[in-house]
Structures are given as C-alpha cells and as structure tokens.
Design a protein around this motif. Sequence first.
Motif, short mmCIF file in Angstrom:
data_model
loop_
_atom_site.label_atom_id
_atom_site.label_comp_id
_atom_site.label_asym_id
_atom_site.label_seq_id
_atom_site.Cartn_x
_atom_site.Cartn_y
_atom_site.Cartn_z
N GLY A 159 0.77 -1.23 0.00
CA GLY A 159 0.00 0.00 0.00
C GLY A 159 0.80 1.28 0.00
N SER A 160 1.61 1.51 1.03
CA SER A 160 2.20 2.82 1.22
C SER A 160 3.62 2.93 0.68
CB SER A 160 2.20 3.18 2.70
OG SER A 160 2.95 2.24 3.45
N VAL A 196 -6.00 -5.32 3.29
CA VAL A 196 -5.16 -4.52 2.40
C VAL A 196 -4.85 -5.38 1.17
CG1 VAL A 196 -2.98 -3.31 2.11
CG2 VAL A 196 -4.15 -3.24 4.32
N THR A 197 -5.10 -4.85 0.00
CA THR A 197 -4.88 -5.58 -1.24
C THR A 197 -4.18 -4.68 -2.25
OG1 THR A 197 -6.84 -6.96 -0.91
CG2 THR A 197 -5.96 -6.85 -3.14
N LEU A 250 -5.96 -1.16 -2.29
CA LEU A 250 -7.35 -1.21 -1.84
C LEU A 250 -7.41 -1.58 -0.36
CD1 LEU A 250 -8.69 -3.30 -4.85
CD2 LEU A 250 -9.03 -0.85 -4.51
N SER A 251 -8.35 -0.97 0.35
CA SER A 251 -8.59 -1.31 1.75
C SER A 251 -10.07 -1.12 2.06
CB SER A 251 -7.73 -0.43 2.68
OG SER A 251 -7.82 -0.87 4.01
N ASN A 271 -11.10 2.13 4.50
CA ASN A 271 -9.99 3.04 4.77
C ASN A 271 -9.55 3.72 3.47
OD1 ASN A 271 -7.85 4.43 5.82
ND2 ASN A 271 -6.51 2.66 5.99
N TYR A 272 -10.25 4.78 3.12
CA TYR A 272 -9.92 5.50 1.90
C TYR A 272 -8.50 6.06 1.93
CZ TYR A 272 -14.89 5.26 0.80
OH TYR A 272 -16.16 4.81 0.51
N GLY A 273 -8.03 6.40 3.11
CA GLY A 273 -6.68 6.95 3.22
C GLY A 273 -5.60 5.95 2.83
N GLY A 274 -5.95 4.66 2.78
CA GLY A 274 -4.98 3.64 2.35
C GLY A 274 -5.18 3.23 0.90
#
Length: 890
Positions: free
Chosen positions: A131-132, A450-451, A489-490, A557-560
């Motif tokens: 993700g990040s 988390v994908t 995606l989360s 979790n849009y932030g992720g």
Amino acid sequence: MHRKTLLSAAIAGCLAFSAHAQEAQPKATDLDTVTVTGIRGSMEKSLDTKREANARLEVVTAEDIGKLPAHNVADTLQRLPGVNISSSSASEGGFDEADRVSLRGTSPSLTQTLINGHSVGSADWFVLSQGSNVGRSVSYTLLPSELVRSVEVSKSSQAKLQDGGTTGTVNIITRKPLEFAKPITAEASIGAVRADQAEATDPQLSGLFNYKNDDGTFGVMVQAFKQKRHLRREAEELPSGFFQLGRNSDGTINALGQSNPDLVDVWAPSLLGSTLFEQIRDRKGGLVSLQFKPADNLTLGLEGFTSKMQANNYNRNFMLWGGNFANSQAPDAGYTVKDGVLTDAKYAGKAGTDYAVYDMIYREATAKSSYVTLDADWQVNDNLSAKFQAGSTKGTGSTPRQFIAEVTLANGGGASWNTHGIGSPVDWSVGGDITPAGVTSFGTWGNQQVTAEDKEKWFTADFSQYFNDSALSSIDFGARYADHKREALSPEGATPGDIWSALKSGATASYPGGFASGIGGNFPRNLWYFTPSALKDAILANSTWLSNNDGPSGRHNYGGEWKVQEKNFGAYVQANFVGDRWSANVGLRYVNVDQDINTYLAVSDPANIDVSSQFGSWKALSYNNKHSRLLPSANLKFDLADDLVFRFAASQTQTLPDYSALGASSWGSDLSRTGGGGNPRLKPVLSSNFDANLEWYFMPRGLLSVGVFAMNLKDYVGFDTETQMLFSELTNKLEAYKVAMPINVDGKVSGMEVAYEQPIGDNFGVNANYTYVDGKSSFTWANGSNSLQGTSKNTYNVGAYFENDTFGARLSYTYRSSFLIGLQGAVPYYQDDFGTLSASLSYKATDWLSISLDALNLNNPTFKYYQSASIPTAFYENGRQYYINFHVKY
C-alpha cells in the motif's frame, strides 16, 4: 540464403538473446559447435553470449533444469559485476533471501525486470509494500529458478528494448518446447530445505514434461513446482529510530529541557525492541508453453505462468518505550551524551509510567503473479521477419486479516540503555512486571484488509529488415502499446470489541532458547507471547466485520487507497551495422505516457468531504500527467584482436516514478508522529548514460574485463518533509505529523567494473569481480548527506569451482558495502555492509540421477541498519539454509 552468411549469422547471433527477445533466430548457423554441460558448460555459454552481443550484456545460463548457481534468481544475479541485491522492498528489514535486484548502485525501481522480453505483474506479501511503499521493481521470491533457461542483464540500452529500465534491464528467459533435443523429456526434482535457525525441514518439489513431434512442428511443455520453507528471524529492532529530547511539539523548550538543558535536541531511542519474526513461505505454481509451426516460416506460441506464495507471518516486538517517558522524565545522574546521542542512561521507576510496550502482529498474507502470452513469429520472406505478441499479466498482494495486540507493561519499573553505535546491539532493560499479569492496557489496530493489484495488457509488433552485402546489415522497427494499472485497496475491516477479556487468559508460548545469540548485546530474551491461534481466535470472536460500509461508521480506509493507471505507447527504429572487426547499432525510441492518478486528501471541513469512515474524512483527488520523449541510443563493438573486444555505448533512458510516490495518500505512524505520502506531479527520471568496456578473452572460459560508466539522472526522486494534519486512530481526530514527500531532484552515478574468470586445468576454475560506484544527489537529506538510494561504493564477488564427469563443487562469497535504503519515519536510514558465503556440491550417480547439496548464508551474517554511526535501527540474524535435491531425468 544470404542470412546464413558468416556476416549475417554474427548479427543474428548477437541479437538472438536480446532482452526484448525480438529477433528471428538463425535456422542453420550455431555459434557453439561443441555441446557442453555442467558448471563449465554454463560458464562457456554465458561468455559466448556476452562476447557476441552488440551491447553490454551479462549472462547467467542454467547448467540444467533447476540448476542455476543458486536457489533464487536474484541470489544468482548478485554474483555478476555491477549487480546489487536487497532482501526487502519496504521497511520489513533484512531476510535470508534476495528479493530485489538493482544495477550499479541505484534504486531497484530503476532496474526493469522482464520475462521473455515482456512485463510481469508483481506484488508483495508485506503489508506496507502492498500500500504505502510500492516501487516499480519485481519481487523475485515469486520466480523459482526451475523456470529459467538463462538470465540476461542489459547494461546498455538499445532502441528496441522496452523502455522503463533507467539503469538497465534484467530479462529472465524460459525454455520453449521446440528447443528440446528429444521428442520426450521428463525431469523431476525431489528434495528438502533445512533452516537451522527455524529448526524446520520442508519439501521442495518440481517437475517438467516436454513433448515435441518428430517433425518438430508441435511441442508442449509443462512445468510445476511446490516449495515450502520455514523462516525465523531473530533481532533487536528500533522501529521508530531515535527522537530528539527537550522540546514540545511546537518547538518550545519543555520541562525536561529546562531542568536538563544539556539534553535539548539530544537523540534518544523511541523504541528498543527484542524482535522475533516467524513465517512459512509456501510457493506453488507452474508454466505451460505450446509451440506450433503450421508452416516452415511461421511459429505460433502460447504460454501461461502462475506463481502463488502463501506467506503468513507472526512478528513479536517487546520494546522499551522511550517515547513514553524519556522526554518528560530526567535520567538518573551519571548519564552520558556523546555526539548528540544519549548513549548511557538509567531511569528510576516512576509510579503510573509504563516503560515497555509489546506488539504482537500475526498476518495472513499472500502474493501472486501470473501472465499469459500469445506469440506469432513469421519469416515473411528472405529479407523480412516479423514478431507479434499479445499478453496480459497480473500481480496481487493481499493481507486479508491482521491480528494485532499491543499491550503496555513494566509499570513503575524503570529502564536503562547503553548504546554502542552500529557495532553491536543496544544493551537495555526494563524493570517491573513484564509477564501477562503485568499488562496495564490493551489496544489493537490494523484488523483491516489490504490488497494490491498490478495489471497490464500489451501488444507488440516487431520487424527486422535484412540487407545483403552492405555495412547496414538490418533495420529493426516496431511498436508497443500497454495499459498498466497499479491499485491499493482497503475496502473493509473489523471494529474491535472487548478483545482483551478473551485474550488475557489465552494460550502463551516462549521465545526460543538461545534467541538472538548470534547478534550479541544484552537485552530481554526470555519472553512470552500469545500464540497465533489465541490471538486470532480472540480478535475474530470479539470484532464486528464491516464489508464495504462507506458511511462514517464503516471500515473503508480511503486513506490507504490509491490508483495509478498508465497508457504507454512506444515506437522505435534501430539500424544495425557490421564491418571488418566491428559492429554497431544506432536507434531512436519514442515513448508517450498518459497517467491518471486517483488519491485522497484527509480533510475536516464538511464542505470538502467526499467520503468518510471510522478512519476519518477525505476529499477525492484526480490528476492527469502526459509525458512524451525521444530516447536515443548507440552501441559500438570493435574487435581490437581475435581475443580483445572494446565496447562503447551512449543512451538516454527513462523510468516513471514509483507508484506510491505518485499516488499514495499521506499516512502516519501514531507512535512516532511521522509518515509519508505521494506527489502526483512527479516527473519521470531521465538518465543520460555512457559506458565503455574492454574485454580480453585470453583462453576458453577465460575473461578479464575492465569498464567505466556514468549516468546523469535528471528528475531523480528525493524526499522532503512537511507538516500535515492526518487522522490518528489513537486520538480519533486530525493530528500534526511530519510527513516525507517525494520531490524531483538530480543525481549522478559513476564508477568502474572489473571482472575475471579463468579455468585452471581441466577441472578447476576461479572467478571474481569488483564494482566501484560513486553516487550523489543534488538533494540534501535531513542528516546532511547527499547519498543516492541504493548506492554501495564497493561490491565484490569471489568464487571457485571444481568439476569432473561425476563430481562438482562451487564456493562463492559476495560482499556489498553500506547503502541508503530510504526513510524511517522522516529520517534517512542505511543498511550496513555485509557479505554472504554459499557453497554447492553435486554428484552424478547415473545418467538419469544426480544429487546436489547447496548451503546458503554459511557465515550467518548479521544484517545491520542505522541512521548514523551513533544511531542503530536494527540487527537481524536469519541463520543458514541447506538444500538437498535428487534430480531425475528421462
């Protein structure tokens, strides 16, 4: 036919193994007239390909199916001059297996990895890499060596090569059905791997079946593999690094700074951890390849590949919690400050203060990669060949469940530490009750899916026009179109309930005996932890799973989440020349990229809110970037003598910024109040490259080469920091975080490479290479350094082998000096120099049975990470691995 002349055969031979796999193969002319096998044979084939190539090329050829010089493709490549490897892609730390490949002291994202000349979708098992922190490099843990016929590393560019590799391209070449000598070939490898630190033995299975008809017009090959292994890493880890004392969050002097002014801006450990990581990596998959020749001048091919690795893992980190007390409580008299670091400190116990925090994180994780290609290789006439390919690829990394417990301990017990720079771990201790009965608070986070998805569809059309009796031997031209999407995606997760009531009486276990004995230091080792099943059961039974609930009470979790979609068109023309003792190519590639970037910005103003959930409120943002550029390239090869080759190359190459650097929403760590984010306005990295090399082939299988290189990197990516308001799960509101943001800067890389290979008699041989790299950036990091990510000044490899008709042995040692990894929080951090020793033995029992024994990491290296010479961040020990395999063939 004119293409079978010596001149044209040389042209075809030097292009036959090109990284784009675009040339038509010569039908009748072979460069090698003697069939060779084994270690010596693979080295001879590799040197032949390197010598005949028009461009700068390094080659590794498999001795036999599944017999690369290591069990991991990346581990094999690190033995080539100018190649560096790393064992992780984000902040997951050092492991025993190479995972990323880079060239000449640069970031892995600047090195392109292809399979048979095409892209391969890739994703990672580690949640942050999903993700990040997502680069453009490929995870080699999904690519078993059994698939490989050869691996080629292009260090100089050609116009016909797919754009994307600023510093070079790695092309993994698989076997094809019609290449096999016999109508039926069947092989199998049955073995096991022993991990001494994990104290586990696991099976390693692979097989191949190939059929081609007597006419050589149809063939089918099927490969399959299933490989499992246990991994245990023992460590001291400082996950938030060091922080500065004596100030409030607004920069004013706090009470500690007023009472102890000598501690203002002095660095102290935020967290000091005794860390146990365990994982089971279970990889399985296969490859199917079909070839059909409906006519003598037309070959059709269909190939499909899949690899899936289940990678569930459990990380336990018992930590002295300096961030909870060191900036408010003065150390006892007698503390020591050296080079701006509080190196020796003891804190008396203070009632109501927790001196330890303990994280137990169990994650279910998978990583998958697959592709399907359809090829047509058409010899239109004697002068024109064409190759077409359509394909799609997909990589998926997924963490569907995270089971996390964070408890505080050692209430009123006090603490102490004594640092030793990066030479050895920090000595530390905490007092008070650190058993389950001493837990003072419980928390959890991250029970969130988390994908990562990485997809590409492409079409290529490549042509070669040949000429007779002319210095211009051929012209290559063609085009490629690709649609690539990378997405994080989360969408769903679980709201925790009263987990602690169920967990506190759950089953526990203890750290293994002799834990972290190899890294030294004095810190807590006799520790307990909740078993994975106890942790999982308590969280599942006491959480409410919310699926795709987008309202304020949902767990989306849009932030992720973010998405980068790129439509890439490329077209090229390349002229190939040949003369008396020389050959060359000159080309031009046009690239046009259309980027759409979707991300989110954390907001609190109701007028700007587009979506919200339990993780906060966001405004949806969209960006579009367009980039077009002409990329020239030229390669010259000159035979100064029958055994002496000189090469020169010049080119411009381009790589787009990392996906997360473009798209990632800003994120933060609640414990350290630091984080990172993306910058959708980043420009591509443009590199102007120069390369010169002299190669002396002084005897069969003998080589001495010396080369120099330089790369001017325009719009390289550095990181600046800024303060942003982000949502905190601890306080349930927006808080100030120091966020690292990517920016465009410039950089320079220059260096030299020396390589040496020599057989000694009929059965012995030695090889060695050395690479020196000097890399600098126009950007100055927070610590005053202008280092480039990934730049090791010194890399070298030394090896020796013995082989006769029955026995074979190989010994190799690889060394890499320290290099900048990136940011830990908002502070640069590095991996210290390290070396690894490997050995292999083989015995040919019969014509159909061979046995091999491979030993990796024989010296059991400690991987060390640091912020500066005075501030370490991690010490990792992984242990040794031993592979035994029984290989049968028909």
